[in-house]
Design a protein around this motif. Structure first.
Motif, PDB file in Angstrom:
ATOM      1  N   PRO A 118      40.289  12.888  58.666  1.00 39.15           N
ATOM      2  CA  PRO A 118      39.164  13.479  59.414  1.00 39.15           C
ATOM      3  C   PRO A 118      39.536  14.792  60.114  1.00 39.15           C
ATOM      4  O   PRO A 118      38.651  15.584  60.443  1.00 39.15           O
ATOM      5  CB  PRO A 118      38.813  12.402  60.442  1.00 39.15           C
ATOM      6  CG  PRO A 118      39.234  11.132  59.808  1.00 39.15           C
ATOM      7  CD  PRO A 118      40.455  11.461  59.007  1.00 39.15           C
ATOM      8  N   LEU A 119      40.834  15.046  60.300  1.00 36.01           N
ATOM      9  CA  LEU A 119      41.248  16.314  60.908  1.00 36.01           C
ATOM     10  C   LEU A 119      40.794  17.509  60.071  1.00 36.01           C
ATOM     11  O   LEU A 119      40.620  18.602  60.592  1.00 36.01           O
ATOM     12  CB  LEU A 119      42.775  16.364  61.017  1.00 36.01           C
ATOM     13  CG  LEU A 119      43.419  15.666  62.197  1.00 36.01           C
ATOM     14  CD1 LEU A 119      44.919  15.888  62.161  1.00 36.01           C
ATOM     15  CD2 LEU A 119      42.848  16.206  63.498  1.00 36.01           C
ATOM     16  N   ALA A 120      40.618  17.276  58.779  1.00 37.13           N
ATOM     17  CA  ALA A 120      40.223  18.385  57.907  1.00 37.13           C
ATOM     18  C   ALA A 120      38.770  18.764  58.123  1.00 37.13           C
ATOM     19  O   ALA A 120      38.339  19.823  57.679  1.00 37.13           O
ATOM     20  CB  ALA A 120      40.466  18.008  56.446  1.00 37.13           C
ATOM     21  N   ILE A 121      38.016  17.889  58.785  1.00 40.41           N
ATOM     22  CA  ILE A 121      36.600  18.178  59.005  1.00 40.41           C
ATOM     23  C   ILE A 121      36.437  18.725  60.416  1.00 40.41           C
ATOM     24  O   ILE A 121      36.666  18.008  61.385  1.00 40.41           O
ATOM     25  CB  ILE A 121      35.750  16.896  58.858  1.00 40.41           C
ATOM     26  CG1 ILE A 121      36.013  16.289  57.472  1.00 40.41           C
ATOM     27  CG2 ILE A 121      34.280  17.195  59.052  1.00 40.41           C
ATOM     28  CD1 ILE A 121      35.412  14.921  57.311  1.00 40.41           C
ATOM     29  N   PRO A 122      36.048  19.991  60.554  1.00 36.82           N
ATOM     30  CA  PRO A 122      35.856  20.537  61.904  1.00 36.82           C
ATOM     31  C   PRO A 122      34.838  19.680  62.658  1.00 36.82           C
ATOM     32  O   PRO A 122      33.893  19.150  62.050  1.00 36.82           O
ATOM     33  CB  PRO A 122      35.306  21.940  61.647  1.00 36.82           C
ATOM     34  CG  PRO A 122      35.722  22.282  60.261  1.00 36.82           C
ATOM     35  CD  PRO A 122      35.794  20.995  59.510  1.00 36.82           C
ATOM     36  N   ALA A 123      35.065  19.526  63.983  1.00 39.29           N
ATOM     37  CA  ALA A 123      34.220  18.624  64.772  1.00 39.29           C
ATOM     38  C   ALA A 123      32.750  18.983  64.637  1.00 39.29           C
ATOM     39  O   ALA A 123      31.895  18.092  64.542  1.00 39.29           O
ATOM     40  CB  ALA A 123      34.661  18.661  66.233  1.00 39.29           C
ATOM     41  N   PHE A 124      32.443  20.288  64.576  1.00 38.84           N
ATOM     42  CA  PHE A 124      31.022  20.641  64.512  1.00 38.84           C
ATOM     43  C   PHE A 124      30.428  20.350  63.137  1.00 38.84           C
ATOM     44  O   PHE A 124      29.225  20.153  63.010  1.00 38.84           O
ATOM     45  CB  PHE A 124      30.777  22.089  64.936  1.00 38.84           C
ATOM     46  CG  PHE A 124      31.617  23.122  64.228  1.00 38.84           C
ATOM     47  CD1 PHE A 124      32.810  23.558  64.768  1.00 38.84           C
ATOM     48  CD2 PHE A 124      31.189  23.667  63.031  1.00 38.84           C
ATOM     49  CE1 PHE A 124      33.580  24.518  64.117  1.00 38.84           C
ATOM     50  CE2 PHE A 124      31.945  24.634  62.381  1.00 38.84           C
ATOM     51  CZ  PHE A 124      33.150  25.050  62.928  1.00 38.84           C
ATOM     52  N   VAL A 125      31.288  20.275  62.120  1.00 42.47           N
ATOM     53  CA  VAL A 125      30.789  19.870  60.799  1.00 42.47           C
ATOM     54  C   VAL A 125      30.527  18.357  60.797  1.00 42.47           C
ATOM     55  O   VAL A 125      29.559  17.877  60.217  1.00 42.47           O
ATOM     56  CB  VAL A 125      31.786  20.263  59.695  1.00 42.47           C
ATOM     57  CG1 VAL A 125      31.336  19.706  58.349  1.00 42.47           C
ATOM     58  CG2 VAL A 125      31.909  21.769  59.618  1.00 42.47           C
ATOM     59  N   GLN A 126      31.391  17.617  61.488  1.00 40.05           N
ATOM     60  CA  GLN A 126      31.203  16.166  61.613  1.00 40.05           C
ATOM     61  C   GLN A 126      29.830  15.876  62.239  1.00 40.05           C
ATOM     62  O   GLN A 126      29.070  15.042  61.729  1.00 40.05           O
ATOM     63  CB  GLN A 126      32.338  15.594  62.476  1.00 40.05           C
ATOM     64  CG  GLN A 126      32.329  14.109  62.684  1.00 40.05           C
ATOM     65  CD  GLN A 126      32.859  13.339  61.485  1.00 40.05           C
ATOM     66  OE1 GLN A 126      32.103  12.726  60.767  1.00 40.05           O
ATOM     67  NE2 GLN A 126      34.168  13.383  61.259  1.00 40.05           N
ATOM     68  N   SER A 127      29.486  16.573  63.323  1.00 42.77           N
ATOM     69  CA  SER A 127      28.216  16.267  63.979  1.00 42.77           C
ATOM     70  C   SER A 127      27.041  16.793  63.149  1.00 42.77           C
ATOM     71  O   SER A 127      25.976  16.186  63.112  1.00 42.77           O
ATOM     72  CB  SER A 127      28.183  16.806  65.406  1.00 42.77           C
ATOM     73  OG  SER A 127      28.150  18.195  65.409  1.00 42.77           O
ATOM     74  N   TYR A 128      27.262  17.895  62.436  1.00 43.05           N
ATOM     75  CA  TYR A 128      26.226  18.411  61.519  1.00 43.05           C
ATOM     76  C   TYR A 128      25.892  17.355  60.474  1.00 43.05           C
ATOM     77  O   TYR A 128      24.722  17.096  60.173  1.00 43.05           O
ATOM     78  CB  TYR A 128      26.752  19.703  60.908  1.00 43.05           C
ATOM     79  CG  TYR A 128      26.314  20.044  59.493  1.00 43.05           C
ATOM     80  CD1 TYR A 128      25.121  20.741  59.260  1.00 43.05           C
ATOM     81  CD2 TYR A 128      27.116  19.733  58.403  1.00 43.05           C
ATOM     82  CE1 TYR A 128      24.743  21.092  57.978  1.00 43.05           C
ATOM     83  CE2 TYR A 128      26.746  20.077  57.121  1.00 43.05           C
ATOM     84  CZ  TYR A 128      25.551  20.745  56.898  1.00 43.05           C
ATOM     85  OH  TYR A 128      25.198  21.093  55.631  1.00 43.05           O
TER      86      TYR A 128
END
Lengths: 530, 351
Positions: A118-128
């Motif tokens: 999950p580190l590869a997914i930027p936090a703002f992409v996760q919430s998007y």
């Protein structure tokens, strides 16, 4: 075996004329200290800015801006976010790390990779992704939920490394002293995870304070989102600056709290010899149930983003792949990433060298400066640089140099940690051996120490570059007009609610970040000697 | 003729004295061992000779060339002194051939030939040329380190505890081959070690360092049999110290009258006996036996070839414990009465 005697001839390199005697000059060390002190002064800029602006604003205006219901509301929001996010993170990280490292859960190796991924997914992409799947998500609990998914690896990594590192002989000793397995875990294993838990929790706590995109996307107000909103409506007004002051205080408070909880505990193995690798505990019939935990977490943190992203990409069709714009954003991102990595690494070199080769009180103070600045949210660094360039050095306002400086400040600790480890693994004896073989001191450093430290240096540059790739807040606030990086372009498109068009940018950011994840995972394994 | 002269060398690290007034002369083509407990300053001495550190005071000269005069020093890379560090310190990114050739000027046409000559000299198989250091055993690593330092044909070779990382059996073999290589190449060597047995067997000259001071320098046999003081005596091996009355050419002590070079000294003194000087035989009765020294076996520690036996000897109301080394056959039992006889003379310690 017959051995022939070698005739002894004086070797040509050895000077035949008398050698000149010189006092050993500490010039090199002194100039390094000078450079490190210079970098430290720059790291003090954001803090100095806050103090300066508070003094300038004056007590009455400042207190009017600080002591108002809006600030109280933000403070409660931020505190709740911290208090509700950290405990589940700690519990989940310990459970997950134990399962992947110390139990015979099926596919442990795979789960340990997926726990870091999950580190590869930027936090703002996760919430998007989550907003795309569940458009109704907003508010505190949505924020806590997405934060746990996005930031869990920060705790999982150190806890898993520590678990792998523990000497199983200690657990054997505890068992022989009559402790049941679960009591061995509570009384022997868990206490030894304290440093890893403190460090990981601090990292998550600071990210919760600093993150902008994640919370803006699900409409949850924290100090950082409020500062960015203020900044976008009124630039560097005193309101934004005072909020930044409170945010910095919160960060420092968190640092102090961690220091207090961690204490001066040091858990080193006493005794010599390499510890034997720990054995895995058999889960028996619970294996099937146990596998549900990593499965669920991976499904939520990786599966949902993958599904959401895939859906947008398919829905958008070929229209969203605007090759020219994507390539431009990609190129610009790459430029900032490489530039930021180079600048940050260069800035960290003097300190890294001194930390390894000349430890002392002055070195510790300077190194503290290098580390603290990484704890400051990007929004504070950006605000400080905006104000300073506008008021003191206008030609630098909204230039590439200022953006690179911001990256340098934010990612200095990352570069320093990697560089230090790289230099420390080269014993000074090797350098001495090279000098005794006739190399000049500078030549010995270049041909031996730097050559051997190169992989570590490359790894830390990659870490900084990846950090820059997914940086949003400071880039939004500082970049010259017309700058389009993957992150800013993604953000602009989601703000226009064009989620499908944003998907390719998110996919590219993830692709660029994947090597980082692999690198971190490999590094944590190597530290543990596997 | 002396090759290296060290005079009045002193060095402090903050309040910590590392060396104080050390004088040492190393003859050309000799082997010197500097021995002392950890923290005695022996590594500091080596580092100053090599040029990695500057002394606070004192001089170092090599072949008449001044290398250090107080804090003024000649740079290490121009000294032409070979250096073999503790664990070899091979460059991990280079293979064996590149390690050995590191000090040979690039572009030297004889380079490859020199490397294979050196490999042969230290008895390394040519097949190892392309190996990386981590693929070598500890003994092979030390040989490569030696060959690497020999490549520059140094007049002086410094060895910093070169065998301490090796297993006991291997240590002896590597030590012997290092000694042979050094003497064949005619290279003067200084080795630092904390292992007194290694120092005694390696060197022509042993220097005992303690607390930054040079306590005694001399041939190994002289130091072993005629140490100046108690600490040096015990550092170099087991010993029994006894109070004695000094007479003309003899001493009287708990073990009876023993010949000794008393010189002009008379009256009370302290003597030293090595365990191998004393032998045991079963106690016998008879008129001539009453003058002999008897004791009671207190403790027997089996050690294979040589066993340690502690014998209690009554002397002037007190009971003195004497350590004896005896072959493992026909050991006396604890409690048995035995007769002690002393071979050779006693050594009188300086006060």
């Amino acid at each position: 075996m017959s051995v022939q005697a070698q005739p002894l001839r004086a070797y040509a390199v050895i000077a035949t004329q008398p050698l000149r005697l010189r006092r050993v000059r500490q010039l090199a060390a002194k100039s390094l200290f000078g450079l490190a002190a210079l970098v430290s002064l720059v790291t003090l800029l954001p803090l100095g800015f806050i103090l300066w602006i508070t003094l300038q604003t004056g007590w009455e205006t400042a207190s009017a801006l600080i002591f108002r219901p809006r600030v109280g509301e933000l403070l409660v929001n931020t505190a709740l976010l911290e208090v509700l996010t950290l405990p589940p993170c700690i519990v989940l990280a310990v459970a997950l790390a134990w399962l992947t490292e110390r139990s015979d859960v099926p596919g442990a190796r795979l789960w340990s990779w997926l726990a870091v991924a999950p580190l590869a997914i930027p936090a703002f992409v996760q919430s998007y992704a989550w907003v795309g799947v569940a458009p109704g998500m907003h508010g505190l609990f949505a924020a806590v939920f997405v934060s746990v998914l996005a930031y869990l690896p920060f705790l999982y990594l150190p806890v898993a490394a520590q678990l792998r590192h523990l000497d199983p002989a200690m657990e054997d000793a505890a068992a022989s002293l009559g402790l049941a397995p679960w009591r061995v875990f509570l009384r022997v294993v868990l206490p030894q995870l304290r440093i890893a838990l403190c460090g990981g929790s601090l990292l998550i706590g600071l990210h919760l304070l600093a993150e902008y995109g994640l919370y803006a996307m699900i409409r949850f107000d924290t100090f950082t989102t409020a500062i960015v909103d203020q900044f976008q409506s009124s630039y560097n007004g005193p309101a934004a600056n005072m909020l930044a002051g409170v945010l910095v205080l919160s960060c420092l408070g968190l640092l102090g709290l961690e220091l207090l909880i961690r204490g001066d505990a040091r858990y080193a193995r006493v005794g010599s010899g390499a510890p034997r690798p720990a054995s895995r505990r058999s889960l028996g019939r619970a294996r099937g149930i146990a596998v549900l935990l990593p499965l669920t977490l991976s499904g939520l943190a990786l599966g949902v983003p993958a599904y959401a992203l895939g859906r947008w990409l398919i829905a958008g069709g070929s229209e969203i792949w605007q090759a020219r714009e994507l390539a431009a954003a990609f190129g610009e991102t790459l430029f900032y990433a490489v530039g930021g990595a180079l600048a940050t690494t260069l800035a960290a070199i003097p300190m890294a060298w001194l930390s390894v080769r000349a430890p002392g009180r002055l070195q510790r103070v300077l190194e503290g400066c290098h580390y603290y600045v990484g704890a400051l949210p990007g929004v504070v660094v950006a605000l400080a640089l905006v104000t300073i360039t506008v008021r003191v050095a206008l030609p630098l306002y909204q230039t590439v140099a200022t953006v690179l400086l911001a990256y340098g400040l934010m990612f200095l600790p990352r570069a320093l940690v990697g560089l230090r480890a790289g230099i420390a693994q080269v014993p000074v004896e090797l350098e001495r051996a090279a000098i005794a073989l006739g190399r000049r001191p500078v030549g010995a450093i270049l041909s031996v120490t730097m050559r051997l430290a190169a992989p570590g240096v490359a790894a830390c540059m990659a870490l900084v570059a990846m950090g820059v790739t997914t940086e949003l807040t400071a880039t939004l606030m500082l970049a010259p007009n017309g700058t389009r990086t993957l992150a800013t372009e993604f953000w602009a498109l989601t703000n226009e609610l064009d989620y499908a068009a944003a998907a390719p940018y998110a996919a590219l950011m993830i692709a660029l970040s994947l090597p980082l994840t692999a690198l971190l995972h490999a590094q944590s394994r190597r530290v543990a000697g596997q | 003729m002396s090759l290296l002269d060290v005079t009045g060398l002193s060095k402090r690290y903050g309040p910590q004295i590392a060396l104080e007034g050390v004088d040492l002369t190393v003859p050309a083509r000799s082997r010197t061992a500097i021995v002392g407990p950890s923290g005695s300053g022996k590594t500091t001495l080596l580092r100053i000779i090599a040029g990695f550190d500057a002394p606070d005071a004192g001089r170092v000269t090599l072949n008449g060339q001044v290398l250090a005069d107080g804090p003024l020093i000649a740079p290490a890379h121009l000294r032409g002194i070979g250096y073999v560090p503790q664990d070899g310190a091979l460059f991990p990114h280079l293979n064996v051939a590149e390690n050995i050739g590191f000090g040979i000027e690039a572009g030297d046409p004889e380079r490859d030939q020199r490397v294979s000559e050196l490999m042969e000299m230290v008895e390394l198989d040519r097949a190892m040329l392309r190996r990386r250091p981590h693929e070598l055993s500890g003994g092979q690593q030390q040989r490569v380190a030696l060959a690497r330092a020999l490549a520059r044909r140094p007049a002086l070779m410094l060895l910093d505890e070169p065998f301490s990382a090796l297993d006991t059996g291997l240590r002896e073999a590597v030590r012997k081959s290092v000694m042979r290589v050094l003497s064949q190449a005619g290279i003067t060597a200084i080795m630092v070690t904390h292992d007194q047995a290694e120092a005694l067997s390696f060197a022509d000259q042993v220097a005992v360092l303690r607390g930054g001071r040079l306590m005694q320098v001399g041939a190994p046999g002289v130091l072993y049999w005629q140490p100046k003081d108690r600490e040096t005596a015990l550092f170099l091996g087991d010993a029994t110290m006894l109070e004695a009355q000094l007479g003309e050419g003899f001493v009287d002590c708990a073990l009876g009258r023993i010949p000794a070079e008393t010189g002009a000294r008379r009256g009370p003194g302290e003597i030293m006996l090595r365990p191998e000087q004393i032998s045991l035989s079963p106690a016998a009765t008879g008129p001539q036996e009453t003058a002999a020294c008897h004791g009671e076996v207190e403790e027997v520690e089996f050690g294979g070839a040589l066993c340690a036996i502690t014998v209690g000897v009554g002397f002037e109301e007190a009971r003195i414990r004497v350590l004896v080394r005896s072959p493992g056959r026909d050991l006396p039992l604890p409690g048995a009465r035995v007769r002690l006889s002393v071979h050779g003379g006693a050594h009188i310690l300086e006060r």
